[in-house]
Design an enzyme around this catalytic site. Structure first.
Site, PDB file in Angstrom:
ATOM      1  N   CYS A 164      -7.378   6.819   0.720  1.00  0.00           N
ATOM      2  CA  CYS A 164      -6.905   7.344   2.007  1.00  0.00           C
ATOM      3  C   CYS A 164      -6.171   6.325   2.875  1.00  0.00           C
ATOM      4  O   CYS A 164      -5.266   6.683   3.637  1.00  0.00           O
ATOM      5  CB  CYS A 164      -8.069   7.903   2.819  1.00  0.00           C
ATOM      6  SG  CYS A 164      -9.285   8.815   1.856  1.00  0.00           S
TER       7      CYS A 164
ATOM      8  N   CYS B 164      -2.253   5.905   3.464  1.00  0.00           N
ATOM      9  CA  CYS B 164      -1.515   6.843   4.320  1.00  0.00           C
ATOM     10  C   CYS B 164      -2.046   6.871   5.748  1.00  0.00           C
ATOM     11  O   CYS B 164      -1.286   6.968   6.708  1.00  0.00           O
ATOM     12  CB  CYS B 164      -1.598   8.254   3.747  1.00  0.00           C
ATOM     13  SG  CYS B 164      -0.839   8.379   2.135  1.00  0.00           S
ATOM     14  N   HIS B 165      -3.369   6.812   5.886  1.00  0.00           N
ATOM     15  CA  HIS B 165      -3.946   7.002   7.225  1.00  0.00           C
ATOM     16  C   HIS B 165      -4.243   5.672   7.916  1.00  0.00           C
ATOM     17  O   HIS B 165      -4.638   5.672   9.084  1.00  0.00           O
ATOM     18  CB  HIS B 165      -5.227   7.835   7.129  1.00  0.00           C
ATOM     19  CG  HIS B 165      -4.995   9.214   6.567  1.00  0.00           C
ATOM     20  ND1 HIS B 165      -4.484  10.252   7.326  1.00  0.00           N
ATOM     21  CD2 HIS B 165      -5.158   9.718   5.318  1.00  0.00           C
ATOM     22  CE1 HIS B 165      -4.375  11.339   6.560  1.00  0.00           C
ATOM     23  NE2 HIS B 165      -4.768  11.036   5.339  1.00  0.00           N
TER      24      HIS B 165
ATOM     25  N   MET C  15      -0.816  16.025   1.471  1.00  0.00           N
ATOM     26  CA  MET C  15      -2.207  15.540   1.296  1.00  0.00           C
ATOM     27  C   MET C  15      -2.777  16.120  -0.004  1.00  0.00           C
ATOM     28  O   MET C  15      -2.849  17.332  -0.180  1.00  0.00           O
ATOM     29  CB  MET C  15      -3.037  15.998   2.490  1.00  0.00           C
ATOM     30  CG  MET C  15      -4.521  16.038   2.224  1.00  0.00           C
ATOM     31  SD  MET C  15      -5.421  14.669   2.920  1.00  0.00           S
ATOM     32  CE  MET C  15      -7.079  15.127   2.433  1.00  0.00           C
TER      33      MET C  15
ATOM     34  N   HIS D 245       8.661   3.297   6.191  1.00  0.00           N
ATOM     35  CA  HIS D 245       8.027   3.382   4.880  1.00  0.00           C
ATOM     36  C   HIS D 245       8.884   2.736   3.793  1.00  0.00           C
ATOM     37  O   HIS D 245       8.788   1.568   3.537  1.00  0.00           O
ATOM     38  CB  HIS D 245       7.704   4.840   4.554  1.00  0.00           C
ATOM     39  CG  HIS D 245       6.802   4.992   3.384  1.00  0.00           C
ATOM     40  ND1 HIS D 245       5.450   4.771   3.457  1.00  0.00           N
ATOM     41  CD2 HIS D 245       7.046   5.328   2.108  1.00  0.00           C
ATOM     42  CE1 HIS D 245       4.903   4.951   2.272  1.00  0.00           C
ATOM     43  NE2 HIS D 245       5.856   5.295   1.425  1.00  0.00           N
TER      44      HIS D 245
ATOM     45  N   HIS E 232      11.364  10.626   2.054  1.00  0.00           N
ATOM     46  CA  HIS E 232      10.765   9.642   1.129  1.00  0.00           C
ATOM     47  C   HIS E 232      11.786   9.406   0.024  1.00  0.00           C
ATOM     48  O   HIS E 232      11.760  10.074  -1.002  1.00  0.00           O
ATOM     49  CB  HIS E 232       9.443  10.182   0.568  1.00  0.00           C
ATOM     50  CG  HIS E 232       8.633   9.128  -0.135  1.00  0.00           C
ATOM     51  ND1 HIS E 232       9.013   8.588  -1.337  1.00  0.00           N
ATOM     52  CD2 HIS E 232       7.468   8.504   0.211  1.00  0.00           C
ATOM     53  CE1 HIS E 232       8.108   7.679  -1.701  1.00  0.00           C
ATOM     54  NE2 HIS E 232       7.166   7.610  -0.786  1.00  0.00           N
TER      55      HIS E 232
HETATM   56 FE1  DHE Z   1       4.535   3.729  -2.954  1.00  0.00          FE
HETATM   57  C1  DHE Z   1       7.593   2.128  -2.917  1.00  0.00           C
HETATM   58  C2  DHE Z   1       3.855   2.518   0.128  1.00  0.00           C
HETATM   59  C3  DHE Z   1       1.878   5.846  -2.719  1.00  0.00           C
HETATM   60  C4  DHE Z   1       4.971   4.576  -6.186  1.00  0.00           C
HETATM   61  N1  DHE Z   1       5.578   2.623  -1.598  1.00  0.00           N
HETATM   62  C5  DHE Z   1       6.811   2.027  -1.795  1.00  0.00           C
HETATM   63  C6  DHE Z   1       7.118   1.220  -0.643  1.00  0.00           C
HETATM   64  C7  DHE Z   1       6.048   1.330   0.207  1.00  0.00           C
HETATM   65  C8  DHE Z   1       5.088   2.197  -0.384  1.00  0.00           C
HETATM   66  C9  DHE Z   1       5.888   0.653   1.548  1.00  0.00           C
HETATM   67  C10 DHE Z   1       8.364   0.379  -0.462  1.00  0.00           C
HETATM   68  C11 DHE Z   1       8.151  -0.974  -1.105  1.00  0.00           C
HETATM   69  C12 DHE Z   1       9.368  -1.879  -1.020  1.00  0.00           C
HETATM   70  O1  DHE Z   1      10.491  -1.422  -1.264  1.00  0.00           O
HETATM   71  O2  DHE Z   1       9.205  -3.073  -0.709  1.00  0.00           O
HETATM   72  N2  DHE Z   1       3.120   4.123  -1.538  1.00  0.00           N
HETATM   73  C13 DHE Z   1       3.019   3.505  -0.356  1.00  0.00           C
HETATM   74  C14 DHE Z   1       1.881   4.016   0.375  1.00  0.00           C
HETATM   75  O3  DHE Z   1       1.453   3.598   1.479  1.00  0.00           O
HETATM   76  C15 DHE Z   1       1.404   5.201  -0.337  1.00  0.00           C
HETATM   77  C16 DHE Z   1       1.953   6.425   0.381  1.00  0.00           C
HETATM   78  C17 DHE Z   1      -0.109   5.392  -0.384  1.00  0.00           C
HETATM   79  C18 DHE Z   1      -0.891   4.259  -0.979  1.00  0.00           C
HETATM   80  O4  DHE Z   1      -2.109   4.236  -0.788  1.00  0.00           O
HETATM   81  O5  DHE Z   1      -0.356   3.392  -1.643  1.00  0.00           O
HETATM   82  C19 DHE Z   1       2.145   5.047  -1.651  1.00  0.00           C
HETATM   83  N3  DHE Z   1       3.582   4.981  -4.226  1.00  0.00           N
HETATM   84  C20 DHE Z   1       2.537   5.762  -3.937  1.00  0.00           C
HETATM   85  C21 DHE Z   1       2.124   6.556  -5.053  1.00  0.00           C
HETATM   86  O6  DHE Z   1       1.155   7.362  -5.080  1.00  0.00           O
HETATM   87  C22 DHE Z   1       3.074   6.273  -6.163  1.00  0.00           C
HETATM   88  C23 DHE Z   1       3.894   7.515  -6.459  1.00  0.00           C
HETATM   89  C24 DHE Z   1       2.403   5.807  -7.458  1.00  0.00           C
HETATM   90  C25 DHE Z   1       1.395   4.738  -7.204  1.00  0.00           C
HETATM   91  O7  DHE Z   1       1.774   3.587  -7.127  1.00  0.00           O
HETATM   92  O8  DHE Z   1       0.233   5.075  -7.026  1.00  0.00           O
HETATM   93  C26 DHE Z   1       3.949   5.196  -5.528  1.00  0.00           C
HETATM   94  N4  DHE Z   1       6.019   3.435  -4.295  1.00  0.00           N
HETATM   95  C27 DHE Z   1       5.958   3.810  -5.601  1.00  0.00           C
HETATM   96  C28 DHE Z   1       7.128   3.307  -6.296  1.00  0.00           C
HETATM   97  C29 DHE Z   1       7.903   2.619  -5.361  1.00  0.00           C
HETATM   98  C30 DHE Z   1       7.178   2.704  -4.105  1.00  0.00           C
HETATM   99  C31 DHE Z   1       7.441   3.547  -7.769  1.00  0.00           C
HETATM  100  C32 DHE Z   1       9.221   1.871  -5.604  1.00  0.00           C
HETATM  101  C33 DHE Z   1      10.365   2.809  -5.744  1.00  0.00           C
HETATM  102  C34 DHE Z   1      11.638   2.090  -6.119  1.00  0.00           C
HETATM  103  O9  DHE Z   1      12.436   2.658  -6.901  1.00  0.00           O
HETATM  104  O10 DHE Z   1      11.849   0.979  -5.634  1.00  0.00           O
END
Ligand code: DHE
Length: 558
Positions: free
Chosen positions: A74, A77-78, A115, A353, A395
């Site tokens: 959680c 996101c929160h 969610m 984000h 996103h």
């Molecule tokens: Fe991510 C990028 C944060 C959930 C896969 N994600 C990012 C970035 C942030 C972020 C801040 C940008 C990073 C950068 O460019 O420096 N992500 C978060 C969260 O806070 C969130 C919503 C919840 C968490 O608890 O992490 C979250 N993210 C996920 C997922 O559930 C994903 C789909 C799979 C996983 O990792 O669990 C996921 N996030 C990704 C990916 C990128 C990403 C693959 C990079 C995309 C790209 O092409 O650069």
């Protein structure tokens, strides 16, 4: 003993122990909203201690379980302190008004807008759902800090620079390697792009999140949600981990220095917690400095929690562009200066984000997803040039750049909260009347898109629907035609998991998609014909998520 409300330092210790141990959770972690989406987010301190109603209090064991689950599923996101960001705030008073039954229903069934249905989808048992519903009515525990001394203790230089190869040891085209995150295994798989052979399977951090490439492409940096940075050297015949370090307790972003003369020299890690960024030597990961993040909000007031979201490295200046999620500032960190200071705080928008550069590398476009906007930063002038209303919870990942037949160079965002591809002008020099204005809105079959991607040699822009509430929808991917400026085709790509994230090979002729399940799969398409070339399904391919081509990632090709 039964826990009343209040701050629980004992539990904070448990939380840290959990994070340090880095146990693996099965994770679908994404953010959602619902009826609270528009709720005002507090600017200041966490609420005063509240007394939870009868029957809500947790014993020590339940509280620790609730804290663990909250942090794993959680907090992203929160927020660790539950002040909200991509998901709404979850303050104890408001949660107590909801009550255990309503909260159980929400945690179990999820909410429209992203969610996840934690109970229904099998991630939490009915008992865990009940504990979470009660935990949310208690004051959140505050995790502790991580000093430079503690960070240095975690530093593990496995291979000194002098012992590493001085030239590539492989005849493969290592710039066309594909790094694939195996999220719940805490591993990264490296594939040879042309042959699709797996050439390495490497241990990284807990619930590893993204990879970034060093400027030369020789190194991959992996960031785990436990804050562990892993340095992977691709010049060995079999790529290997040469150093690791843990600069944060909770983190999502890492990036290298890319400016001429600084290639591969430094690495920055942005923390979700503590409120700091950490600089490491780019070749050894030796910690150099820790810098606290300012807690002032662009709307005034001081925040209890400011997390570092996306970080991008400019090619044109020795700076990183660092998005401060809750406060809404984009900080410019100058790595040519002593102490790696923030030299400018640019007011962007709150709840930042993910984002990426335009095709020139001058403009950085970042989602303020709870404000339904993209903020555009002119990195050269160090100012915000636009706030664009795009749709519900944009996103875009790093976004996509292409030349529209009518509007010239454009960028685009997809949305978690609605099925829409929003295209906006991105060429202020040659097309100023359309710059940073929405020029097209393309309907997609469902909400829940996390990523879009293109390549300069591709006729398409690919979109997923990972978080669609209906699982069938979440398996569908779509391609938009750049030339026709319309949706070309959508199809079901995965059979048993959600489709997520795209990456091209170096030439931009093939596209890799992940089937996000425990028994995961990679699906590879010929980009021109959209025909499937190969499916890779192996027992070790556990929850594949992000994929990163070395050349494309090093050169910001998207
Ligand atoms: Fe991510 C990028 C944060 C959930 C896969 N994600 C990012 C970035 C942030 C972020 C801040 C940008 C990073 C950068 O460019 O420096 N992500 C978060 C969260 O806070 C969130 C919503 C919840 C968490 O608890 O992490 C979250 N993210 C996920 C997922 O559930 C994903 C789909 C799979 C996983 O990792 O669990 C996921 N996030 C990704 C990916 C990128 C990403 C693959 C990079 C995309 C790209 O092409 O650069």
């Amino acid at each position: 003993m039964s826990r009343p409300a209040g701050r629980f330092t004992g539990v904070a210790r448990v939380l840290v122990a959990f994070l340090l141990v880095g146990s693996i959770a099965v994770g679908l972690s994404a953010c959602g909203g619902g009826e609270d989406d528009d709720a005002e987010r507090p600017d200041t301190a966490a609420p005063a201690a509240t007394v939870p109603p009868e029957g809500v209090a947790l014993n020590d064991e339940e509280f620790e379980q609730g804290a663990d689950t909250y942090f794993r599923q959680c907090a992203g996101c929160h927020g660790a302190l539950r002040v909200g960001a991509t998901g709404p705030p979850l303050e104890p008073e408001v949660m107590q008004q909801r009550g255990t039954t309503v909260l159980e229903a929400i945690v179990n069934n999820g909410m429209p807008g992203g969610m996840p249905p934690w109970g229904k989808a099998g991630f939490l048992s009915p008992e865990e759902v009940n504990v979470m519903a009660r935990f949310l009515q208690m004051e959140p525990p505050e995790p502790p800090g991580l000093s430079i001394e503690e960070i240095t203790e975690t530093w593990d230089l496995k291979v000194p620079v002098a012992d590493r190869p001085t030239e590539p040891q492989t005849t493969r085209n290592w710039q066309d390697y594909m790094g694939v995150i195996l999220r719940d295994a805490g591993k990264v798989a490296i594939f040879d792009g042309p042959t699709k052979e797996r050439i390495a399977l490497l241990d990284t951090g807990y619930a590893v999140h993204i990879l970034r490439s060093s400027k030369t492409g020789r190194y991959f940096y992996a960031i785990g949600r436990d804050g562990k940075v892993t340095l992977i050297d691709l010049w060995y015949e079999t790529p290997r981990v040469v150093a690791e370090v843990k600069g944060c307790i909770d983190a999502r972003s890492v990036e290298g220095s890319k400016y001429e003369g600084f290639e591969d020299k430094y690495i920055i890690e942005g923390c979700f917690w503590p409120m700091q960024y950490v600089i490491f030597d780019g070749l050894t990961l030796e910690p150099k400095t820790v810098v606290d993040v300012p807690q002032e909000s662009i709307e005034g007031g001081t925040l209890d929690e400011v997390r570092i979201a996306a970080i991008a490295a400019s090619d044109a200046d020795p700076v990183w562009v660092v998005a401060l999620k809750e406060s809404g500032y984009v900080a410019i960190v100058d790595y040519s200066k002593e102490g790696f200071p923030i030299t400018k705080m640019i007011e962007a928008q709150r709840f930042l984000h993910d984002g990426g550069f335009d095709r020139t590398g001058r403009y950085f476009s970042i989602a303020a997803n709870m404000k339904n906007q993209m903020a555009v930063i002119d990195v050269e002038e160090q100012e915000r040039v636009a706030l664009i209303d795009t749709g519900i919870k944009p996103h875009p990942g790093r976004g996509a750049n292409w030349k529209d037949p009518e509007f010239g160079w454009v960028m685009a965002a997809t949305h978690m909260g609605e099925g829409k591809l929003t295209v906006y002008g991105a060429d202020p020099e040659n097309n100023p009347e359309h710059a940073w204005k929405v020029v097209r809105e393309i309907e997609l079959p469902s909400a829940g898109t996390l990523f879009l991607k293109t390549h300069r040699n591709s006729p398409w822009v690919w979109t997923d629907a990972t978080l669609a509430t209906n699982e069938e929808d979440s398996r569908r991917i779509c391609v938009y035609s750049k030339a026709e400026a319309k949706l070309h085709k959508c199809w079901k790509a995965t059979t048993d998991g959600r489709g997520v994230h795209f990456e091209y090979n170096k030439a931009g002729t093939q596209v890799w998609v992940s089937n996000w399940t425990r028994k995961g799969e990679l699906i590879i398409y010929d980009d021109k014909s959209l025909k499937e070339i190969k499916r890779i399904r192996e027992p070790w391919l556990v929850t594949p998520t992000g994929k990163f081509n070395v050349f494309n990632t090093a050169n910001d090709i998207y």
